[in-house]
Scaffold this active site. Structure first.
Site, short mmCIF file in Angstrom:
data_model
loop_
_atom_site.label_atom_id
_atom_site.label_comp_id
_atom_site.label_asym_id
_atom_site.label_seq_id
_atom_site.Cartn_x
_atom_site.Cartn_y
_atom_site.Cartn_z
N CYS A 135 49.90 -42.11 -26.45
CA CYS A 135 51.04 -42.34 -25.56
C CYS A 135 51.62 -41.01 -25.11
O CYS A 135 51.19 -39.94 -25.55
CB CYS A 135 52.12 -43.17 -26.26
SG CYS A 135 52.84 -42.35 -27.69
N CYS A 138 52.72 -38.51 -27.74
CA CYS A 138 51.67 -37.66 -28.30
C CYS A 138 51.52 -36.38 -27.47
O CYS A 138 51.37 -35.28 -28.01
CB CYS A 138 50.33 -38.40 -28.32
SG CYS A 138 50.34 -39.91 -29.31
N CYS A 203 13.43 -19.18 -47.80
CA CYS A 203 13.92 -19.86 -49.00
C CYS A 203 15.32 -20.40 -48.78
O CYS A 203 15.91 -20.20 -47.72
CB CYS A 203 13.91 -18.91 -50.20
SG CYS A 203 15.05 -17.51 -49.99
N CYS A 206 18.06 -18.02 -47.60
CA CYS A 206 18.13 -17.76 -46.16
C CYS A 206 19.06 -18.77 -45.48
O CYS A 206 19.87 -18.43 -44.62
CB CYS A 206 16.74 -17.84 -45.53
SG CYS A 206 15.58 -16.61 -46.16
N ASP A 632 43.70 -23.45 12.67
CA ASP A 632 43.11 -22.25 13.25
C ASP A 632 42.11 -22.72 14.31
O ASP A 632 41.51 -23.80 14.18
CB ASP A 632 42.39 -21.45 12.16
CG ASP A 632 41.62 -20.28 12.72
OD1 ASP A 632 42.22 -19.48 13.45
OD2 ASP A 632 40.41 -20.19 12.44
N ASP A 831 39.41 -21.38 7.92
CA ASP A 831 38.10 -21.17 7.29
C ASP A 831 37.77 -19.70 7.04
O ASP A 831 36.78 -19.41 6.38
CB ASP A 831 37.01 -21.77 8.17
CG ASP A 831 36.81 -20.98 9.46
OD1 ASP A 831 37.81 -20.47 10.01
OD2 ASP A 831 35.65 -20.86 9.91
N ASP A 835 42.55 -16.13 7.53
CA ASP A 835 43.42 -17.30 7.38
C ASP A 835 44.06 -17.38 5.99
O ASP A 835 44.98 -18.18 5.78
CB ASP A 835 42.63 -18.60 7.62
CG ASP A 835 42.10 -18.69 9.04
OD1 ASP A 835 42.80 -18.22 9.95
OD2 ASP A 835 40.99 -19.22 9.22
#
Length: 946
Positions: A135, A138, A203, A206, A632, A831, A835
């Protein structure tokens, strides 16, 4: 070669660790440096013929750290051929220098380079996947808990995406403390998992070395190494450590390691599925145990039922049977609520778990006490059935909610599912299939028909048509030729081709889109502050109301309304307790907390599926209020490159002849207008022969010789200077110029052959987009550096209301600011790099995906498909999303406004039973989620036009 250990004081963070390492590594003769931040020591491998211990210690001092001058400096014994292993220390080899390089002084004469992991002023940012939230309370608990840590700048938690995004000062705090804080509050943290193929193990020692070495790394949550299979599975927090760091740690210990590809590492999906499965099991178990208890409790009050099946009802109504089954419900499916409440209270946090635990726990405890103790008159009736059905209905709500939340993240799942798993690259002139992770920039990738492109790149050989619908929502395949850019995850439809990889891994367009969508879905809309404020005080307020209600009905209401006579409850304590339990259960902050994030998640996901990337809830909320759109011109409304538009021949001459002569004059020209003429002629299938003696006449045109004749192409003045009268074609030229076109005369051997025009033409759907916006009551404005005549001509074609012409690039932001000063809510659509300032100044910046990276970084909305109708769609989507948010908040608040008084007995006591209140509480969250999911039906303008 010798090794030495030096004790260092003053190191406090990873920045210090890197600084000490770089200071020592800069010295000639040093081959290995290990800096242990926790132990405060450095282990150095060095050539004693080139450098001594004192020079190493001086380098540490020059880096502004202290060397402990006692018996701390001691040789470290190592065996030949065996790597030095210091547990918990990051080993960083120093690259050997070229033999012919001039030797450096053995003692550092100036401070060594200080490479900073996080330079001063920079902040860190990490995303943590959190489980166990139910909720809005939390969310508040975790945000407050993280916010109290020193160095945390901002913590944002999203209930729907189950993520916490934390900005912090790395010099003061790190992800390790964030994980600990979240788990201490009673929630879970999801890590990622990697499986490694480990070589060199012989072994069990390791295995222990690797597990212990990795286990001490910050960010590693769990390690399991198998000697027989030579595999190791590591669970880790990706916000704190990477797979490459883990592999490096294994190799530093002295073993080989590589990642095993193809292992499922989608831990978040796994955690969500695990949560759904867990709640499903809890629900089945709760129903199996709760239904008999509830039937047995009802049988105590329904005589005909007892008389019909006395044996069964007698067994189900037995106090001990009910106690055992109710206890199982509390300990198994109900345990999550009690443990959650305990962990929260332990850290001073309250959430929905506390309300549930208090309500069900009190009913269970008073019933248990009445079974084993003689509590007197009024306590003959047990409320085990009430307690267990409360648990059952609440678990039902959580199961339905978990399922619903899974559906809201479908957009991300779809995007992730688009990624190819392997790639076919060219190695030594042969094709080799490799995992996509192994593709590097510059690799040559081969793609066959029907295959997905693995990464982004540029076509170098062949041609094809690609299905880019995953990126743009446009189903029509796009032709790709040599030199064209292609995007990973798109599908090759026809021919085979090769392309050079340019962006791989996290840099691909798809990866960036996924990251952007994830960030957007994790962000909060400003309207959510209302929900956050409510949730922050809700639980304590409800607990207080329930307590007041208990005392009222215990001391006043019981006698005033004669509860014993009218409702058959003899005990004032029980009468008051039932009302208090109903208040606790019916007051649900879950719906308030879910209303905003679920709508934002679905809305941004729907946009992403259709090529509209909205960067967060704030952009959604602002976009709905826009009343002015500034476009533009070049590259946004228009195509951004000139195209041939008109060919008007003089009497007795054909259009093809006029265009052929113009193309001959401009063939080989690099001027954009000349290129447009040549392309226009080629598009009409006209063969363009070569001319001779090309001559550019500055400011007027060009001259060329063709088949012995002089050909001129240019202005009126060029014609008059050469003895020709352009008057007969003046009307045609003026009409073209009034439309914003560039008109040019073409002449051969002092005879004007005709006039041609070139212009930057409108994009296909520009006028349609402007018309839609005006129908919505939005003012449209065009901004350009072009002269007013050309600008107004373009504006007339597209239907723009207002023109801002002859505006220099650096002044575009100022013009947007003027509109804002007039009271307008402004969006800027652009673009280009020029701009970017205007995009940032506007209330909302909208960048086209075909534009520059700078423009897209500066915008709050990015349109992947180069279609201006998506400007309209982004605004409509924002309005729809905000509408769902407001609807969700309204019904959430309305539910609590009506439910709490009903539970309090304002309209009469016991109008709603506690178990029914639990069902209503669950349904409120599910209904808010279902309402938000209706956004998936939204259709874009370009889809409606199909």
């Amino acid at each position: 070669m010798e090794d030495v250990r030096i004790k260092v004081e003053g190191m406090t963070c990873q920045h210090c660790q890197m600084r000490v390492h770089d200071a020592i590594a800069a010295l000639d003769g040093v081959t290995m440096v290990n800096v242990d931040l926790e132990a405060g020591e450095v282990v150095v491998s060095y050539d004693s013929s080139m450098i001594d211990i004192e020079e190493i210690k001086q380098a540490v001092r020059d880096a502004d750290y202290q060397v402990v001058e006692e018996e701390e400096t001691c040789p470290v014994p190592t065996l030949d051929g065996v790597k030095l292993m210091t547990e918990g220390i990051a080993s960083i080899p120093v690259e050997a220098e070229a033999k012919d390089e001039a030797p450096r002084p053995k003692t550092a004469q100036s401070p060594p380079p200080k490479t900073e992991l996080f330079p001063p002023g920079r902040t860190g940012k990490t995303t943590i996947s959190v489980t166990g939230m139910t909720c809005a309370s939390c969310v508040q608990n975790i945000e407050k808990g993280l916010g109290t840590l020193p160095g945390v700048i901002k913590a944002v938690v999203n209930l729907t995406t189950e993520k916490a995004v934390v900005e912090y000062d790395p010099a003061q705090v790190g992800p390790g403390q964030f994980t600990k804080t979240i788990t201490d509050l009673g929630y879970g943290v999801v890590g990622e998992s990697v499986t490694l193929h480990i070589t060199g193990m012989t072994c069990a020692s390791c295995v222990q070395n690797i597990e212990q070495g990795l286990g001490k790394l910050d960010g590693v949550l769990k390690v399991s190494v198998n000697l027989t299979t030579e595999k190791g599975t590591v669970e880790f927090d990706p916000g704190r450590i990477t797979v490459q760091d883990i592999i490096k740690a294994v190799t530093d210990i002295g073993y080989g390691a590589e990642e095993i590809k193809g292992v499922d590492v989608d831990r978040e999906r796994e955690a969500r599925e695990k949560e759904i499965l867990s709640q499903k099991r809890n629900l089945i178990l709760a129903l199996i145990l709760a239904v008999p208890v509830s039937v047995g409790e009802m049988g105590q009050n329904i005589a005909p039922l007892v008389n019909a099946i006395p044996g069964i009802m007698g067994f189900l109504g037995n106090d001990y049977f009910q106690f055992i089954f109710a206890t199982l419900v509390m300990l198994l499916p109900g345990r999550q609520f009690f443990t959650g409440a305990y962990k929260g209270l332990k850290h001073g946090a309250t959430d929905m778990n506390l309300l549930i635990a208090a309500g069900t726990g009190s009913a269970y405890l008073i019933s248990t006490a009445s079974v084993f103790l003689d509590l007197g008159a009024g306590f003959e009736h047990k409320y085990f059935g009430t307690a267990v059905m409360l648990i059952a209905f609440i678990v039902l709500g959580r199961y339905l909610e978990a399922n619903s939340r899974g559906k809201t993240s479908e957009a991300i799942k779809k995007l992730m599912g688009l990624q190819a798993r392997t790639a076919r690259i060219v190695v030594d002139k042969t094709e080799r299939e490799v995992p996509i992770e192994d593709v590097k920039p510059g690799d040559i990738v081969v793609v066959r028909p029907g295959e997905k492109l693995p990464v982004d790149g540029t076509v170098i050989e062949g041609r094809s048509a690609l299905d880019e619908s995953m990126l743009t929502g446009e189903s029509i395949p796009v032709e790709k030729n040599v030199g064209d850019e292609v995007i990973g995850a798109t599908i090759n439809k026809t021919g085979s081709f090769k392309y050079r990889a340019t962006r791989v891994g996290a840099d691909t367009a798809l990866a960036q889109i996924i990251k952007l969508v994830e960030d957007a879905q994790t962000s909060k809309a400003p309207i959510q502050r209302i929900a956050d404020i409510v949730a922050g005080h809700f639980i304590v307020t409800v607990m207080s109301i329930a307590l007041v209600a208990f005392f009222y009905w215990y001391f006043i209401g019981f006698e005033r309304l004669d509860i014993e006579t009218n409702y058959g409850i003899a005990s004032p304590f029980l009468a008051a307790l039932l009302i208090a339990i109903t208040v606790l259960v019916i007051a649900c902050p879950c719906a308030v907390g879910l209303a905003t994030p679920i709508a934002v998640m679905v809305g941004t996901g729907k946009g992403a599926e259709n090529g509209i990337l909205i960067k967060g809830g704030e952009a959604l909320e602002t976009a709905q209020n826009l009343d002015t759109i500034v476009f533009d011109k070049t590259g946004t409304l228009t195509r951004g490159e000139p195209q041939l538009t008109d060919v008007v021949p003089a009497g007795g001459v054909s259009e093809d002849t006029v265009l052929m002569l113009a193309a001959v004059a401009e063939k080989g020209s690099e001027h954009p207008l000349g290129e447009a003429i040549v392309k226009g002629a080629a598009a009409r299938g006209i063969d363009i022969p070569n001319g001779q003696d090309f001559n550019a006449i500055a400011g007027h045109g060009v001259q060329v010789t063709y088949e012995g004749s002089r050909v001129l192409l240019g202005t009126r003045k060029l014609m008059t200077d050469n003895g020709m009268d352009p008057a007969p074609l003046n009307n045609s030229m003026e009409a073209m110029e009034n439309d914003g076109k560039t008109a040019m005369l073409i002449a051969k051997d002092n005879e004007i052959m005709g006039v041609i025009a070139v212009a930057d033409t409108l994009k296909e759907h520009s006028a349609e987009a402007v018309e839609y916006l005006q129908e919505m009551g939005i003012t449209t404005v065009m901004i350009t550096g072009d002269n007013r005549l050309t600008a107004e001509a373009i504006a007339r074609q597209v239907g723009i209301d207002r023109v801002l012409a002859e505006v220099l690039p650096q002044d575009k932001a100022a013009e947007v600011k003027k509109l804002q000063a007039e009271g307008a809510k402004v969006a800027m659509v652009g673009d280009g790099i020029n701009d970017a300032p205007a995009l940032m100044q506007a209330d909302i910046g909208i960048a086209l995906g075909s534009g520059t990276d700078v423009a897209m970084e500066s915008a709050q909305i990015v349109l992947i498909k180069d279609d201006l109708r998506d400007v309209v769609s982004s605004i409509e989507l924002s309005k729809r999303t905000m509408g769902k948010i407001k609807q969700g908040l309204f019904w959430a608040f309305a539910y609590n406004t009506a439910g709490i008084p009903l539970a309090l007995g304002v309209f009469g006591p016991y109008l709603i039973a506690p178990a029914l209140a639990a069902l209503f509480m669950a349904m409120s969250s599910v209904s808010v989620t279902a309402n938000a999911l209706l956004l998936k039906r939204f259709r874009l303008k370009r889809q409606e036009a199909v």
